[in-house]
Write a protein that holds these residues in place. Structure first.
Motif, PDB file in Angstrom:
ATOM      1  N   LYS A  80      -6.949  -6.830  -1.314  1.00 16.64           N
ATOM      2  CA  LYS A  80      -7.026  -6.861   0.146  1.00 16.64           C
ATOM      3  C   LYS A  80      -6.033  -5.922   0.822  1.00 16.64           C
ATOM      4  CE  LYS A  80      -6.797 -11.315   0.592  1.00 16.64           C
ATOM      5  NZ  LYS A  80      -6.584 -12.629   1.226  1.00 16.64           N
ATOM      6  N   TRP A  82      -5.416  -2.989   0.346  1.00 18.77           N
ATOM      7  CA  TRP A  82      -5.881  -1.611   0.533  1.00 18.77           C
ATOM      8  C   TRP A  82      -6.677  -1.405   1.815  1.00 18.77           C
ATOM      9  CZ3 TRP A  82      -2.605   0.600  -2.271  1.00 18.77           C
ATOM     10  CH2 TRP A  82      -2.263   0.097  -3.521  1.00 18.77           C
ATOM     11  N   ARG A  83      -6.945  -2.481   2.527  1.00 21.30           N
ATOM     12  CA  ARG A  83      -7.517  -2.284   3.864  1.00 21.30           C
ATOM     13  C   ARG A  83      -6.469  -1.746   4.837  1.00 21.30           C
ATOM     14  NH1 ARG A  83      -9.879  -8.367   4.253  1.00 21.30           N
ATOM     15  NH2 ARG A  83     -11.049  -8.312   2.300  1.00 21.30           N
ATOM     16  N   ARG A  84      -5.203  -1.972   4.527  1.00 22.32           N
ATOM     17  CA  ARG A  84      -4.141  -1.648   5.484  1.00 22.32           C
ATOM     18  C   ARG A  84      -3.271  -0.477   5.048  1.00 22.32           C
ATOM     19  NH1 ARG A  84      -0.961  -6.972   6.783  1.00 22.32           N
ATOM     20  NH2 ARG A  84       0.261  -5.389   7.887  1.00 22.32           N
ATOM     21  N   ASN A 176      -1.522  -2.609  13.040  1.00 23.40           N
ATOM     22  CA  ASN A 176      -1.363  -2.702  11.581  1.00 23.40           C
ATOM     23  C   ASN A 176      -0.061  -3.373  11.145  1.00 23.40           C
ATOM     24  OD1 ASN A 176      -2.189  -2.438   8.949  1.00 23.40           O
ATOM     25  ND2 ASN A 176      -1.675  -0.259   8.769  1.00 23.40           N
TER      26      ASN A 176
END
Lengths: 303, 303, 303, 303
Positions: A80, A82-84, A176
């Motif tokens: 997860k 790697w979405r950010r 972010n």
């Protein structure tokens, strides 16, 4: 091959390089370090550790902490993250902010400062206390309960932290960051301020050589995840010199401006080398030379 | 482990991915390729080769030629090349020209187009005929004397070559080309137009798995140089997706928009996979999936 | 106010600046110019012209030609040009290529080289011969039938034209050139090579002070279009120093690396000043100083 | 020419444009404004003011305050400011941070946010209270003692201020702020939150048409300095659309995301127009159209 002999040979070989380069100057607490220090330690996958020189003297881990932060978040969050944050090399320093702007606040990888701030933010959300979580982990893996933050360094980082504050506010403007900017910065600076020796770090990074298994045999990361942390270290672990480090050393590695570098030979051992003189890209001059010579002598590059 | 069984298993696993992605559209000769092709070949260090699917069908090597160009120049010139081209990952496509401008006409690495033009320029100066030199080398290593340029592809590249012409003139304005721009472009396009099968490429890349030894046992590169080519392939070999490729596959690799990818397991074997459907970053969708699965099944990643 | 007195006063004032700066070095034909030249001419809207110093000595117009090219295209094409080129200041030189890349091959404005190449391309399509069209126009407006190209300069530009070739090929790759790259470059270089004196240029730019009327009273541009060319000159006419030029001089102006600058006082007169020594941003040191002093003495800034 | 008639004609002409565009959405206090408002006022150099529509209704001045901040600092500091901020157009939004990074923390001009933060910092150092100093000045020049900050807007700006905080910290990291980041941000946000009507702003900007003289006849700026503020407004006053604004309107102007624009006809009058709907670059759609038509009808462009 007898590790102690190899390390002795490496230390002898790099002696002319010790003291070369510039000790990090941006905070007084780092600038005061003796530039003539040099130490190297090797921990095999069974937890046996050998060293040479100043291998038991603590120094400031600085960005080496980013490798542990990444592993701790992946262990809880899996893919997860790697979405950010991306996992591509960042090109050059000139890009740090333009890249963030161009890619809408998503840092290029977890080892540039912007990316490590996102990782710290996530670790803080997952655990409630990012810096203590990391310190506890490092104490457990190194078997050294005396590991501690250096409050002088943390304070000093904070006092010179405008650039990191700029990065954090900029990412916050894109949504972010989940925690307040001052909280993220504080935990980031504390993580960087942890004091460890080559011995401590070689042991603490043992899970990367053991394909994800911790010192007590429990699993932190799956084999696949451990491989992935090593891959990110190889492609992004040494600032703007990742290509050069891969070319010369050929091992996954993560450096810090305190002068330390950890490097991993998967399935075999973890190394940590320390010497405070840095090259123009922020990597230890004698440290890179030592790892270069180590892989040349042993032919243990991953390539 | 029986290679044929592994390749069969990989082919079965990736079957759903075949045909996905977009066949390269920028030149007609590439756009006409059947998107449902898939082949994979493995050549061990002794020169035994095994394959599955369309592994003996020729395709356009395109940027895979860049890996061979680099090796051929390093073999003759050693480290001197690095005065004219860097070896750091390039960040992202957005950087291609700003990076050249910012760094005075020195391309970031030999696998971006600008860097490959410099390598071609140097190979041409060293040999008098860059493209023929490469073709001869590939014929010798693959054991296939029928390898040839595809003049339709070369012509087509040239007709759509304004962007490469811009890069070449820009580097020339910094004095970083020795030969006339049209000469460099012509040899660059001819190299890209060579037609080879997975079988041919797996064999031709054997020297990278043999630490620098050619098919006939003679030495092309020193062990150190071979390691270095592999390092550059890992950090820069798959366009802007090098970090992701390292993360998923964990092997040195070089891709081309013809849909081919070569990958190296040092000391063991060289792989070549081909399927024309490309992802958004120009790498074969089924090809990356195949290599990902291969390293998962075999646990032969370098990490 | 007596123009001759003002120009004498200006010439006396700037005498210490003459010879300062660097004569353009990138082509031999320009580098050979005597740095101690200085001339200034003023043409009122009725076509009366006055001058001081070397005001009748021809020099290479270089980028001053861009202002005439823009006017000639607008005269025939009206607003359509703005689909292919912007009219915003370009920021800084660092942006030249990154901006083109970021904005898909559309140059920021018609006075940066990329933009002038598009204007030349369009003028060539409209007239069949861009450079002759411009020369004929300049002869007519200046009343000087002897105006000519300097073939040595044009040849020399072409021989050092890799950067312009890179820009042209790059725009061609985006489909923003209609004619072949070599044709566009050739006409661009010929336009730059035209030799004119301050007298010639002050007269030739008269239509900009006459709100669009040519020397013979016929209309080249509508009042609105003439205002617009002046606006683009003010915001984009002096390379990266447009803001500084507006701040110091406060007039629409267009400079060239031959050391000339034309400036417009709408409704009143056109000036041309020449002195070959350039500042770091490519504008004549004594020329800018002369115009600065002129507007201070006369209080004729547009602001 | 009768001003009232001209303004009536302008209002009639732009009626179809009113309500077009997007009201600024980034803070709730601005998003709630009625998009159908339109007002325009003209103050001649003698202080006579005329208006049409909602010309007496207060709105949020936002970036229009930057023009007054620049004048107040120049009045006290003269040319020294230019060591800390440039006066060149900024190119495009994409450049905001890359430019700061590329040019070592020196903003391109005083009207981009980074530059205005530097101006606010300097005004604060000079006066001890930047925002109150500006409010006092605006009250005096407009003759309206009721002008006030809108605390809801100021609070709202602060709550959405991560991007400005990033800019401020980034400049602080280069040593280009003298006061603490939170202080500078607070005064910057308060300045932006001032509520004024078209009438108030046309009067307050009168010194720019009077070549530096305040409403009471005392001198704020020298003639040369007043010319310079107008020059910076023309080249940099309307965000990334300065070239287009110069092209269409041809007057020095400064816009704000509240929908207001002031424009100056040196020696004659100051205009203020307001309508909340913004174009993609943040300028009032109906406001630009009104000024475009005004200069077309009156032929009072500076060009």
């Amino acid at each position: 091959m007898h590790y102690q002999d190899v390390l002795d040979e490496v230390a002898a070989h790099v002696a002319p390089h010790i003291g070369r380069g510039q000790v990090a100057q941006y905070i007084p607490a780092l600038a005061a370090v003796d530039p003539d220090r040099f130490g190297i330690a090797l921990a095999d996958v069974d937890g046996n550790v050998t060293g040479v020189g100043d291998w038991e003297r603590p120094f400031s881990v600085q960005s080496i902490s980013k490798a542990f932060g990444l592993a701790l978040v992946l262990a809880q969050d899996g893919e997860k993250l790697w979405r950010r944050v991306g996992r591509e090399p960042s090109g050059n320093p000139f890009n740090s902010l333009v890249q963030l702007e161009h890619e809408n606040g998503i840092p290029r990888n977890p080892f540039i400062n912007a990316g490590a701030l996102v990782v710290t933010d996530r670790l803080h959300s997952l655990t409630g206390d990012a810096s203590t979580t990391m310190l506890d982990f490092l104490r457990a893996e190194s078997g050294n309960p005396d590991l501690a933050f250096d409050p002088v360094v943390a304070e000093s980082e904070s006092g010179h932290g405008d650039r990191n504050a700029a990065l954090a506010h900029f990412m916050a403007s894109y949504g972010n960051l989940d925690n307040p900017v001052p909280t993220v910065l504080e935990h980031y600076f504390w993580q960087c301020s942890i004091e460890m020796s080559c011995r401590d770090l070689a042991l603490a990074g043992g899970f990367l050589a053991r394909h994800g298994l911790r010192a007590d045999g429990s699993r932190l990361l799956s084999r696949r995840e451990a491989k992935r942390v090593n891959a990110v270290m190889l492609t992004c672990g040494t600032y703007d010199a990742a290509g050069d480090f891969a070319y010369r050393v050929g091992l996954p590695g993560k450096s810090g401006v305190g002068g330390g570098i950890i490097a991993v030979i998967p399935g075999r051992c973890t190394l940590c080398v320390w010497s405070p003189g840095l090259d123009a890209r922020g990597n230890s001059v004698a440290g890179v030379a030592a790892l270069d010579h180590f892989t040349t002598v042993t032919e243990w590059s991953v390539f």
